[in-house]
Write a protein that holds these residues in place. Structure first.
Motif, PDB file in Angstrom:
ATOM      1  N   THR A   1      67.675  95.705   5.294  1.00  7.46           N
ATOM      2  CA  THR A   1      67.060  97.023   5.477  1.00  7.46           C
ATOM      3  C   THR A   1      66.203  97.494   4.306  1.00  7.46           C
ATOM      4  N   GLY A   2      66.420  96.945   3.129  1.00  7.64           N
ATOM      5  CA  GLY A   2      65.718  97.435   1.949  1.00  7.64           C
ATOM      6  C   GLY A   2      66.363  98.659   1.330  1.00  7.64           C
ATOM      7  N   VAL A   3      67.425  99.170   1.950  1.00  2.99           N
ATOM      8  CA  VAL A   3      68.139 100.341   1.431  1.00  2.99           C
ATOM      9  C   VAL A   3      69.152  99.880   0.380  1.00  2.99           C
TER      10      VAL A   3
ATOM     11  N   GLY B   1      67.539 105.219   0.481  1.00  2.00           N
ATOM     12  CA  GLY B   1      66.413 104.680   1.227  1.00  2.00           C
ATOM     13  C   GLY B   1      65.130 105.410   0.883  1.00  2.00           C
ATOM     14  N   GLU B   2      64.305 105.664   1.876  1.00  2.00           N
ATOM     15  CA  GLU B   2      63.061 106.407   1.687  1.00  2.00           C
ATOM     16  C   GLU B   2      62.911 107.402   2.827  1.00  2.00           C
TER      17      GLU B   2
ATOM     18  N   LYS C   1      62.785 104.492   5.223  1.00  3.21           N
ATOM     19  CA  LYS C   1      63.938 103.594   5.293  1.00  3.21           C
ATOM     20  C   LYS C   1      65.159 104.482   5.477  1.00  3.21           C
ATOM     21  N   ASN C   2      65.662 104.519   6.687  1.00  3.89           N
ATOM     22  CA  ASN C   2      66.689 105.481   7.071  1.00  3.89           C
ATOM     23  C   ASN C   2      68.015 105.161   6.382  1.00  3.89           C
TER      24      ASN C   2
ATOM     25  N   SER D   1      71.279 102.789   7.775  1.00  2.00           N
ATOM     26  CA  SER D   1      71.695 101.645   6.968  1.00  2.00           C
ATOM     27  C   SER D   1      73.149 101.783   6.519  1.00  2.00           C
TER      28      SER D   1
ATOM     29  N   TRP E   1      69.809 100.237  13.212  1.00  2.00           N
ATOM     30  CA  TRP E   1      68.818 100.254  12.139  1.00  2.00           C
ATOM     31  C   TRP E   1      67.430  99.859  12.676  1.00  2.00           C
ATOM     32  N   ASN E   2      66.433 100.635  12.307  1.00  2.00           N
ATOM     33  CA  ASN E   2      65.023 100.354  12.583  1.00  2.00           C
ATOM     34  C   ASN E   2      64.636 100.499  14.057  1.00  2.00           C
TER      35      ASN E   2
END
Length: 318
Positions: A245-247, A264-265, A276-277, A281, A309-310
């Motif tokens: 996820t990048g989180v 996240g973002e 990025k939720n 995540s 996610w996503n």
């Protein structure tokens, strides 16, 4: 015929317009608790008072509708066009680097600060368009009204209040999106979901989850407090979720518990794919941890199935 005159007027008043935007953006107009005379708190009312003061100084007839909405009229002609803007802002949040949210600055040709784009900057731009028409003496046969709301970010109860006493103009536009026009900005599922389950006394369990600041903002941070697992057990799972996820995940020990923070973002809910939720995540991580079987862990599993996610288009919901 008048285009060049208007362009020259705006260029001549560019710095003045930027100064007015910065004045409004210096006011923290996040919604806060009701107090007498301030339906959405002191900040939105202060921003409205300042904007109406500007409009009056520029020669427009103004009206204040109980600090819900303010208006500025181009003339006293027949009401034909409403320009619908707002002065409230979403919470400033974290991660500001160029400047602080309520200390607006111009840098490298860009204006930075909370509200510069949504929606104090466009509101002032609309006011200056009206100024140009008025001060250049451009002939118009109907009235244009600039409507300045103070609760757009939390449901637009301000505009409901206004339209109880005023009629809509035959035409309306809002300088609050992408140029030049958007037809159907977004779809959303405005559901209110509730669930209940028995209190668990199992050792490995979730104690609490917290996330979100506004309904129209993708959570940039989310927190969960758990017990019965060690950081050494949780961290490898967290690293796996980060790769997906990048989180990022942070850990803090608290007595017999661990606080997990997902970083996240944030993003506007109209463009959730740009963020990025952190909550989605975090739920993904919690669903993979070896908690005891109980109502709350089953609920987490259901949430990750319904809102994976996503998935920003509701595909899992059908």
């Amino acid at each position: 015929m008048y285009k060049k005159k208007i362009e020259q007027y705006i260029e001549a008043h560019k710095q003045e317009m930027l100064d007015d935007i910065c004045t409004l953006c210096s006011i923290n107009s996040e919604r806060s608790a009701y107090q007498e005379g301030d339906p959405f708190g002191e900040g939105p009312s202060r921003a409205l008072a300042q904007a109406l003061k500007m409009a009056e100084e520029y020669g427009f007839s103004i009206n204040n509708y109980d600090n819900y909405v303010g208006t500025a009229d181009l003339n006293d002609g027949e009401h034909q066009l409403d320009i619908l803007a707002h002065l409230d802002v979403v919470p400033a949040g974290e991660g500001w680097t160029v400047t602080q949210p309520f200390e607006p600055i111009v840098k490298d040709g860009k204006l930075y600060g909370r509200g510069t784009a949504d929606d104090k900057g466009p509101a002032v731009a609309a006011l200056y368009a009206m100024r140009a028409v008025k001060e250049l003496g451009i002939p118009v046969t109907k009235n244009v009204r600039l409507i300045l709301g103070t609760d757009e970010e939390c449901g637009s109860s301000d505009i409901e209040h206004y339209y109880k006493v005023e009629k809509e103009a035959p035409m309306t536009f809002s300088p609050d999106a992408s140029f030049p026009v958007i037809n159907i900005e977004k779809g959303r599922f405005p559901g209110h979901v509730t669930a209940s389950f028995e209190v668990s006394t199992e050792n490995a369990r979730i104690l609490s989850i917290e996330a979100g600041i506004k309904i129209n903002v993708v959570p940039g941070k989310a927190h969960a407090t758990i017990t019965g697992l060690t950081e050494e057990e949780v961290r490898p799972m967290a690293e796996g979720v980060t790769k997906e996820t990048g989180v990022q995940f942070e850990f803090q020990a608290e007595e017999d518990a661990i606080v997990i923070t997902a970083v996240g973002e944030g993003a506007h809910a109209s463009t959730p794919e740009e963020g990025k939720n952190a909550l989605a995540s975090l739920l993904l991580l919690l669903d993979r941890l070896p908690f005891a079987s109980c109502g709350q862990t089953k609920l987490i599993h259901s949430l990750t199935e319904c809102f994976p996610w996503n998935d920003t288009e509701g595909k899992a919901l059908g």
